[in-house]
Scaffold this active site. Structure first.
Site, PDB file in Angstrom:
ATOM      1  NE  ARG A 186      -5.306  10.076  -7.597  1.00  0.00           N
ATOM      2  CZ  ARG A 186      -5.010   9.011  -7.186  1.00  0.00           C
ATOM      3  NH1 ARG A 186      -3.931   9.412  -7.317  1.00  0.00           N
ATOM      4  NH2 ARG A 186      -4.799   8.349  -6.215  1.00  0.00           N
ATOM      5  CE  LYS A 193       1.631  -8.414  -0.605  1.00  0.00           C
ATOM      6  NZ  LYS A 193       3.013  -7.761  -1.153  1.00  0.00           N
ATOM      7  N   GLY A 251      -7.502   1.932  -3.961  1.00  0.00           N
ATOM      8  CA  GLY A 251      -7.102   2.191  -5.360  1.00  0.00           C
ATOM      9  C   GLY A 251      -8.170   0.919  -5.808  1.00  0.00           C
ATOM     10  N   GLY A 301      -2.816   4.765   0.335  1.00  0.00           N
ATOM     11  CA  GLY A 301      -1.942   5.324   2.092  1.00  0.00           C
ATOM     12  C   GLY A 301      -2.424   5.391   2.669  1.00  0.00           C
TER      13      GLY A 301
END
Ligand code: ADP
Ligand code: MG
Length: 402
Positions: A45, A206, A359, A382
């Protein structure tokens, strides 16, 4: 003009504004992983922001960097200081990076005021102040006092209306940094003008995490591939025994309606036809590949099977655009990594524009070692999911329009 969800995505970048000799505040995402002794274990990053910083320095700007790190929850938590990041950034830039142990207030203001052209300072963790996540207007105004221009290069937090991302744009001209620009271009293309055949691969733990994106993708893709833990809910929804596999019982109806929706829309929805099952959730478990109508009642599915891997690899072969989020199995354990590996290799080998986010998916791509063959690795898990869902990201909406 590109419009996503009614929002103009034709955003100003650093090239559309005068930065020469200016004091520029850059919101970066230096939320890097740290080990127990506070050492940075992955500086991806930090490296990712070098083009933006180097560009500004080449224009003789004075660069003030602001970031969050971890979840200090609005109080000063010394383990989340950005000081080690300033040091690492200095090594990567090959020049001194100053550090000030505040992000707002007199100390930060004095440091910003004395900062000269070509110099860089990193402010202390924004989230030491609860006002940051509350998008407090006074806090945003104090941050804005430190500079004349605001650059947002923190895509990973742009789905949050925080003071350093959204509030600050009320006080300063706001443009996108190079990393942000790249995210908007690649993800924007997938949302507004995808090339066809467009193949999306969704996996991970999920269904509930990714239901929004699956629903939105069904309206756009030619092929939707489902793998990972969430595939088990689809297998159960078709009436098969899934044993001890991870299944979301409350999502079975939803899975059935997604299968119907795909049919109606003429989308080719690919679900596993075979899986690798294990007698326990462990790297040394007994395991075998079985057809989905043969899952033993006391075993669990932890990867897609070899037939499914072949079918999925064939489905991405002639794609023009591939979006991938979520591994095909428990790739952290080598025995259950084969499905993810096969799909990663197929995506890498295809001629398509490929966009990978999430990720764990990025970790999987790196484990297989094909990251160079991927067109764009999205830095925000996200944020990239919300973007693909067609949601308006407040941090991007707040950047000035061209
Ligand atoms: P990403 O971070 O790329 O968005 P997720 O966090 O949604 O991906 O999912 C990744 C996790 O899903 C991994 O930890 C992986 O072990 C787990 N997973 C994948 N397949 C299965 C499975 N069949 N059963 C249980 N967990 C799984
Ligand atoms: Mg994850």
């Amino acid at each position: 003009m590109a419009l996503f969800g009614g929002v103009n995505m034709n955003k100003k970048t650093m090239r559309d504004i005068e930065v020469t000799g200016k004091k520029v505040l850059v919101r970066v995402d230096y939320n890097v992983p740290l080990d127990k002794s506070g050492n940075i274990t992955d500086d991806t990053r930090i490296r990712a922001t070098l083009p933006t910083i180097e560009y500004l320095l080449s224009k003789n700007a004075a660069v003030v960097l602001a970031s969050h790190l971890g979840r200090p929850k609005g109080t000063v938590a010394p383990q989340y200081t950005l000081l080690p990041v300033a040091k690492r950034l200095g090594e990567l830039l090959g020049k001194e990076v100053q550090f000030v142990d505040e992000c707002v207030g007199p100390k930060a203001e004095a440091k910003a005021a004395e900062l000269k052209s070509g110099q860089v300072v990193l402010l202390e963790n924004l989230r030491f102040h609860a006002e940051e996540e509350k998008n407090n207007a006074d806090f945003a105004a104090k941050l804005a006092k430190l500079a004349e221009v605001f650059v947002n290069d923190a895509f990973g937090v742009s789905h949050r209306a925080h003071a350093s991302v959204e509030g600050i744009t009320k006080y300063l001209p706001a443009v996108a940094g190079f990393l942000m620009e790249k995210e908007i271009n690649f993800l924007g293309q997938a949302v507004s003008s995808p090339s066809h055949p467009y193949v999306a691969i969704i996996g991970g733990a999920k269904v509930s995490d990714k239901i929004g994106v699956i629903g939105n993708l069904l309206a756009k893709v030619d092929t939707l591939i489902i793998g990972g833990g969430m595939a088990n809910t689809f297998i159960a929804a078709q009436g098969y025994v899934t044993g001890k596999s991870l299944v979301e019982e409350d999502k079975l109806d939803l899975a059935r309606s997604l299968i119907e929706d795909a049919k109606k829309r003429g989308v080719s929805l690919l679900l596993p036809t075979d899986v690798v099952v294990a007698d326990q959730f462990a790297a040394d478990a007994a395991s075998k590949a079985v057809s989905i109508n043969n899952i033993p009642g006391d075993w669990m599915a932890l990867d897609i099977g070899p037939d499914t891997s072949k079918a999925y690899a064939a489905a991405v072969k002639d794609a023009k655009l591939i979006v991938w989020n979520g591994p095909m199995g428990v790739f952290e354990m080598d025995v259950f990594a084969k499905g993810t590996e096969a799909v990663a290799k197929a995506v890498a080998a295809s001629e398509a524009v490929s966009v990978v986010g999430g990720g764990d998916s990025i970790a999987a791509i790196e484990k297989v070692g094909v990251q160079k063959e991927i067109s764009h690795i999205s830095t925000g898990g996200g944020a990239s999911l919300e973007f693909l869902e067609g949601k308006v990201l407040p941090g991007i909406a707040a950047i000035n329009d061209k």
